[in-house]
Scaffold this motif. Structure first.
Motif, PDB file in Angstrom:
ATOM      1  N   TYR A 151      -9.440 -19.978  53.802  1.00 48.72           N
ATOM      2  CA  TYR A 151      -8.861 -18.884  54.570  1.00 48.72           C
ATOM      3  C   TYR A 151      -9.960 -17.918  54.986  1.00 48.72           C
ATOM      4  CZ  TYR A 151      -9.226 -16.272  50.145  1.00 48.72           C
ATOM      5  OH  TYR A 151      -9.679 -15.672  49.002  1.00 48.72           O
ATOM      6  N   ASP A 166      -9.468 -21.387  48.575  1.00 56.23           N
ATOM      7  CA  ASP A 166      -8.275 -20.851  47.942  1.00 56.23           C
ATOM      8  C   ASP A 166      -7.991 -21.633  46.660  1.00 56.23           C
ATOM      9  OD1 ASP A 166      -5.621 -20.174  47.205  1.00 56.23           O
ATOM     10  OD2 ASP A 166      -5.151 -19.627  49.275  1.00 56.23           O
ATOM     11  N   LYS A 205     -10.005 -11.069  49.551  1.00 59.05           N
ATOM     12  CA  LYS A 205      -9.891 -12.341  48.844  1.00 59.05           C
ATOM     13  C   LYS A 205      -8.537 -12.427  48.141  1.00 59.05           C
ATOM     14  CE  LYS A 205     -13.309 -13.817  46.369  1.00 59.05           C
ATOM     15  NZ  LYS A 205     -14.468 -13.927  45.455  1.00 59.05           N
ATOM     16  N   ARG A 206      -8.025 -13.671  48.067  1.00 59.78           N
ATOM     17  CA  ARG A 206      -6.728 -13.872  47.421  1.00 59.78           C
ATOM     18  C   ARG A 206      -6.846 -13.930  45.905  1.00 59.78           C
ATOM     19  NH1 ARG A 206      -4.694 -18.568  51.724  1.00 59.78           N
ATOM     20  NH2 ARG A 206      -4.583 -17.163  53.536  1.00 59.78           N
ATOM     21  N   ASP A 210     -12.168 -16.799  43.972  1.00 59.05           N
ATOM     22  CA  ASP A 210     -12.292 -17.676  45.142  1.00 59.05           C
ATOM     23  C   ASP A 210     -13.748 -17.670  45.629  1.00 59.05           C
ATOM     24  OD1 ASP A 210      -9.629 -18.311  45.108  1.00 59.05           O
ATOM     25  OD2 ASP A 210      -9.071 -17.028  46.806  1.00 59.05           O
TER      26      ASP A 210
END
Length: 427
Positions: A151, A166, A205-206, A210
């Motif tokens: 992503y 991810d 960032k998720r 990551d």
């Protein structure tokens, strides 16, 4: 990329493979078996912003011993090593020393080649720089993006976007699980990530862990065409995943490197590969111990380096350096002392003296042996137990003292020691 000149390696009568190695993910010693007579190995190479230190040499000499063991079993060995010839530490050192980053990378890679040749390390079949694989990196990151496993994250200091892997999406869609390679818990990974090049606090960032796949172009930084990703350069972990998968079978036999690569590097190289192909990257993972000086880990960032090139310039025999390294188990952390190097040189001299004495025995035969001798079997047996090089050197001590392999000819001894341990007792 050009590697280095290959040392002489005598061809020995093959002994059946019976190797057991400690595997990091499993946390135990397991049997290692080749597939169709082929053993495959990927060892992470240097980032060429400084000269080869003993920590590097420790890793590459021990994996060289693995290659030699496999060859002595009659196996075809497929060996790949990379060079991280574009990365932040390289660019930072080039800027600090006012040297073009490409010149710095090439000069330090050449010094590494010279050190490896001096140490008698067998070169890889494929020695591959990250820069030459950038088109393949772009291909893989674009594929991960299309499948929802990568992503974009906006970058205020760049025209384009950075792209990240991810972790959660990969765990949902593949067999890889965070921690399945490095064998660390989440708390340990969170502590190690910023220490080893990670950016857990990056906004957008998720997951803090990551890892970066593609860094968008910044002013003053090297950049390459990135297709739909935009111009930029690769992240670290995707580099080894791409190089390994395009040069070795999947999964290959062993992924190797220093213990500081367990996480995040090997963890995420494996994750990228599994996400890209649906297959594990490697069957097993070997991580060599760290080498220290005065009780501290030897590293470029600490500046406490013992350089192989400096030891050679001081007149130390590279073979003695090799003996010093092999006197420690590949999983062992150890510290360098000049006294230990002196002891290694003395040990080497004792073996040479013993061979010289045997060469002058009238009954000795110089013809090539058709079957393994006693020392050959003894050394192979020592190495088969988790590549135990200290036990192999102890075996050589027994031979030199006259307690083993009395019937082996000087020629047999010379060839088996050179082939298995990379030590030329006639030099």
């Amino acid at each position: 990329m050009r590697s280095w000149s290959a040392p002489t390696v005598p061809v020995l009568p093959a002994v059946p493979e019976s190797l057991e190695l400690y595997d990091t993910p499993q946390g135990t010693t397991v049997s290692t078996t080749s597939t169709a007579g082929i053993a495959s190995l990927y060892v992470c190479g240097i980032t060429p912003y400084d000269a080869t230190h003993l920590g590097h040499a420790n890793t590459y000499v021990h994996f060289d011993t693995l290659v030699r063991y496999w060859r002595a079993c009659g196996l075809e060995v497929q060996y790949v090593q990379n060079v991280t010839d574009i990365d932040d530490p390289l660019l930072e050192r080039a800027a600090a020393t006012d040297v073009d980053w490409r010149e710095l990378a090439e000069s330090q890679t050449e010094l590494f080649r010279e050190d490896m040749a001096a140490l008698g390390v067998i070169p890889p079949d494929h020695y591959v720089g990250a820069v030459e694989m950038i088109p393949a990196v772009v291909e893989d990151v674009e594929s991960l993006l299309q499948r929802g496993i990568a992503y974009p994250v906006s970058a205020a200091d760049a025209a384009g976007e950075d792209y990240y892997f991810d972790i959660s999406a990969a765990e949902r869609s593949t067999q890889w699980r965070l921690g399945s390679v490095g064998a660390y818990g989440r708390a340990d990974m969170e502590e190690l990530f910023p220490q080893r090049g990670g950016d857990p606090d990056r906004r957008g960032k998720r997951d803090p862990l990551d890892p970066l796949l593609w860094r968008a172009a910044r002013d003053g930084e090297p950049q390459w065409a990135g297709g739909q990703l935009g111009r930029g350069r690769p992240g670290w972990h995707i580099e080894c995943s791409v190089i390994a998968r395009r040069n070795l079978p999947a999964p290959f036999t062993i992924q190797g490197g220093g213990s500081d690569l367990r996480f995040p590097h090997h963890e995420f190289s494996a994750a990228h590969a599994t996400a890209a192909d649906g297959k594990p990257l490697a069957e097993g993972y070997m991580h060599t111990g760290m080498v220290g000086l005065a009780g501290e880990k030897m590293s470029k960032s600490q500046g406490n380096l013992v350089l192989v090139s400096q030891l050679r310039a001081q007149g130390w025999d590279p073979q003695a350096i090799r003996v010093l390294i092999l006197s420690h188990h590949w999983r062992q952390d150890w510290s360098f002392t000049e006294a230990a190097l002196e002891a290694a040189a003395e040990r080497l001299a004792s073996w040479k003296s013993a061979l010289h004495t045997r060469e002058h025995r009238a009954a000795d035969s110089a013809h090539e042996a058709a079957a393994p001798g006693e020392l050959h079997y003894a050394l192979m047996s020592a190495l088969a137990g988790d590549l135990n090089s200290p036990a192999a050197l102890d075996t050589l001590d027994l031979w030199a003292a006259g307690h083993l392999a009395a019937q082996d000819s000087a020629a047999q001894v010379r060839d088996v020691v050179l082939a298995l341990l990379g030590l030329d007792l006639t030099a």
